[in-house]
Design a protein around this motif. Structure first.
Motif, PDB file in Angstrom:
ATOM      1  N   ASN A  16       0.819  -1.223   0.000  1.00 15.57           N
ATOM      2  CA  ASN A  16       0.000   0.000   0.000  1.00 15.57           C
ATOM      3  C   ASN A  16       0.850   1.269   0.000  1.00 15.57           C
ATOM      4  OD1 ASN A  16       1.031  -0.213   2.550  1.00 15.57           O
ATOM      5  ND2 ASN A  16      -0.915  -0.023   3.634  1.00 15.57           N
ATOM      6  N   PHE A  18       2.794   2.313   2.109  1.00 16.43           N
ATOM      7  CA  PHE A  18       2.888   2.986   3.402  1.00 16.43           C
ATOM      8  C   PHE A  18       4.347   3.067   3.824  1.00 16.43           C
ATOM      9  CE2 PHE A  18       2.822   2.976   8.111  1.00 16.43           C
ATOM     10  CZ  PHE A  18       2.211   4.221   8.272  1.00 16.43           C
ATOM     11  N   VAL A  20       6.638   3.533   6.521  1.00 17.97           N
ATOM     12  CA  VAL A  20       6.590   3.478   7.993  1.00 17.97           C
ATOM     13  C   VAL A  20       7.830   4.098   8.638  1.00 17.97           C
ATOM     14  CG1 VAL A  20       7.362   1.057   8.016  1.00 17.97           C
ATOM     15  CG2 VAL A  20       6.177   1.988  10.002  1.00 17.97           C
ATOM     16  N   GLY A  43       5.966   4.184  14.121  1.00 15.43           N
ATOM     17  CA  GLY A  43       7.081   3.399  13.617  1.00 15.43           C
ATOM     18  C   GLY A  43       8.075   2.947  14.682  1.00 15.43           C
ATOM     19  N   SER A  45       8.001   0.550  17.049  1.00 18.43           N
ATOM     20  CA  SER A  45       8.210  -0.896  17.116  1.00 18.43           C
ATOM     21  C   SER A  45       8.959  -1.391  15.878  1.00 18.43           C
ATOM     22  CB  SER A  45       6.843  -1.576  17.242  1.00 18.43           C
ATOM     23  OG  SER A  45       6.983  -2.960  17.181  1.00 18.43           O
TER      24      SER A  45
HETATM   25  P1  ADP Z   1       4.360   2.004  16.808  1.00 23.93           P
HETATM   26  O1  ADP Z   1       5.274   0.972  17.393  1.00 23.93           O
HETATM   27  O2  ADP Z   1       4.893   3.384  16.915  1.00 23.93           O
HETATM   28  O3  ADP Z   1       2.940   1.883  17.263  1.00 23.93           O
HETATM   29  P2  ADP Z   1       4.623   0.487  14.431  1.00 23.93           P
HETATM   30  O4  ADP Z   1       6.052   0.372  14.161  1.00 23.93           O
HETATM   31  O5  ADP Z   1       3.910  -0.692  15.002  1.00 23.93           O
HETATM   32  O6  ADP Z   1       4.324   1.772  15.265  1.00 23.93           O
HETATM   33  O7  ADP Z   1       3.905   1.006  13.104  1.00 23.93           O
HETATM   34  C1  ADP Z   1       3.491   0.118  12.239  1.00 23.93           C
HETATM   35  C2  ADP Z   1       2.762   0.878  11.177  1.00 23.93           C
HETATM   36  O8  ADP Z   1       3.002   0.198   9.977  1.00 23.93           O
HETATM   37  C3  ADP Z   1       1.275   0.876  11.465  1.00 23.93           C
HETATM   38  O9  ADP Z   1       0.709   2.067  11.001  1.00 23.93           O
HETATM   39  C4  ADP Z   1       0.812  -0.311  10.648  1.00 23.93           C
HETATM   40  O10 ADP Z   1      -0.509  -0.168  10.225  1.00 23.93           O
HETATM   41  C5  ADP Z   1       1.774  -0.299   9.481  1.00 23.93           C
HETATM   42  N1  ADP Z   1       2.009  -1.651   8.977  1.00 23.93           N
HETATM   43  C6  ADP Z   1       2.462  -2.704   9.673  1.00 23.93           C
HETATM   44  N2  ADP Z   1       2.530  -3.783   8.904  1.00 23.93           N
HETATM   45  C7  ADP Z   1       2.108  -3.392   7.685  1.00 23.93           C
HETATM   46  C8  ADP Z   1       1.952  -4.064   6.442  1.00 23.93           C
HETATM   47  N3  ADP Z   1       2.226  -5.362   6.299  1.00 23.93           N
HETATM   48  N4  ADP Z   1       1.503  -3.352   5.398  1.00 23.93           N
HETATM   49  C9  ADP Z   1       1.224  -2.057   5.536  1.00 23.93           C
HETATM   50  N5  ADP Z   1       1.342  -1.346   6.667  1.00 23.93           N
HETATM   51  C10 ADP Z   1       1.789  -2.026   7.738  1.00 23.93           C
END
Ligand code: ADP
Ligand code: ADP
Length: 231
Positions: A16, A18, A20, A43, A45
Motif C-alpha cells: 500500500n 505505506f 513506515v 514506527g 516498534s
Molecule cells: P508504533 O510501534 O509506533 O505503534 P509500528 O512500528 O507498530 O508503530 O507502526 C506500524 C505501522 O506500519 C502501522 O501504522 C501499521 O498499520 C503499518 N504496517 C504494519 N505492517 C504493515 C503491512 N504489512 N503493510 C502495511 N502497513 C503495515
C-alpha cells in the motif's frame, strides 16, 4: 563505543506504499539507555525490530556491535544472539516450565550442558525475583511475573543489547512497577538498552536519552531533563 548505529533507515510496504520509516537515524553507545516515545503507528516498534533483523528495511544502514545488518543469514544469527528482546506480549512457551523457558535457547542455540544452563537460569530467576516460580508454568503466573521470566529468558543468552517493546503495556497497573524495577536494575548494571515505552517516570529517571518518533521520523533526541521540560 557505538553499539547501534542506524543511518537514514527507510522502510515502506509495497502493498500500500505505506512509508513506515522515513529516514531515521540513531546512535546508541555502550551502557546507554534510550527510551523511544511517540504516538501509536509512528514506527517505534518497526524501528527497534530492525536492530535484530526482525524487520527488513529498504534503504539506509544499520550496524550493530560492528556488524552490518544485511540479509546475510550468518549475520542475522549472530545479531539475534547479541540482542535480546522483550515484547509487549510475553511470548513464553506455555507448555514449558519457567525454568525450561529460560534454559531452552542456551541449550539449543549455545549448546550449553543442561546443568550449566540451569545454574545460570536459576541465578537469573533469582535476580528478577521469581525463583520460587521456577517449576510453574507461565499460565500459573501473573502478567508481571511472566514478563520478568521473559526478561530472564532474554538475559540467559548473555546479550550485549536489550530491546524492550512496550514491556508494561499489557500489564495491570500494580504489576508495572516490578517490571520497571527489573529494567531499572539492568540499566544500573550497565546494560545497553533501547526501550519503547509510554512510562514517563521510567524515562525521566532511567533514560540517558529520550527520543520522540512521529510519522516515521525521529523528531527529538534529548536528555530527559530537556525532553520533558520543553513545551
Ligand atoms: P508504533 O510501534 O509506533 O505503534 P509500528 O512500528 O507498530 O508503530 O507502526 C506500524 C505501522 O506500519 C502501522 O501504522 C501499521 O498499520 C503499518 N504496517 C504494519 N505492517 C504493515 C503491512 N504489512 N503493510 C502495511 N502497513 C503495515
Ligand atoms: P501491533 O500494533 O500489534 O504491533 P502491527 O502493526 O505490527 O500490530 O500489525 C500486526 C500485523 O498486521 C502484522 O503482521 C502487520 O504486518 C499486519 N498489518 C498491520 N497493518 C497493516 C496494514 N495496514 N496492511 C497490511 N498489514 C498490516
Amino acid at each position: 563505543t557505538e553499539m547501534i548505529v542506524a543511518r537514514d533507515v527507510h522502510k515502506w510496504y509495497a502493498s500500500n506504499q505505506f512509508h513506515v520509516l522515513r529516514g531515521v537515524s540513531l546512535t546508541v553507545c555502550k551502557g546507554e539507555v534510550v527510551v523511544i516515545m511517540g504516538p501509536s503507528g509512528s514506527g517505534k516498534s518497526t524501528f527497534i525490530r530492525t536492530f535484530n533483523a526482525l524487520e527488513e528495511y529498504q534503504r539506509g544502514k544499520i550496524v550493530v556491535d560492528g556488524i552490518e545488518l544485511s540479509h546475510d543469514v550468518r549475520n542475522v544469527d549472530t545479531i539475534r544472539r547479541e540482542v535480546g528482546m522483550v515484547f509487549q506480549q510475553f511470548n513464553l512457551f506455555p507448555h514449558l516450565t519457567v525454568l525450561q523457558n529460560v534454559t531452552l535457547a542456551p541449550t539449543w542455540v549455545r549448546r550449553w550442558k543442561k546443568a550449566q544452563a540451569e545454574v545460570t537460569a536459576m541465578q537469573l530467576l533469582e535476580k528478577v525475583g521469581i525463583l520460587e516460580q521456577a517449576k510453574k508454568y507461565p499460565g500459573q503466573l501473573s502478567g508481571g511475573q511472566q514478563q520478568r521470566v521473559a526478561i530472564a529468558r532474554a538475559l540467559a543468552m548473555q546479550p550485549k543489547i536489550m530491546l524492550f517493546d512496550e514491556p508494561t503495556s499489557a500489564l495491570d497497573p500494580e504489576m508495572v512497577r516490578e517490571v520497571l524495577d527489573t529494567m531499572r536494575s539492568l540499566a544500573q548494571e550497565g546494560m545497553t538498552m533501547v526501550c519503547v515505552t509510554h512510562e514517563v517516570g521510567f524515562a525521566r529517571e532511567v533514560a540517558d536519552r529520550v527520543v520522540l518518533m512521529a510519522d516515521g521520523l525521529l523528531v527529538e533526541d534529548a536528555t530527559p531533563d530537556v525532553f520533558f521540560n520543553n513545551p
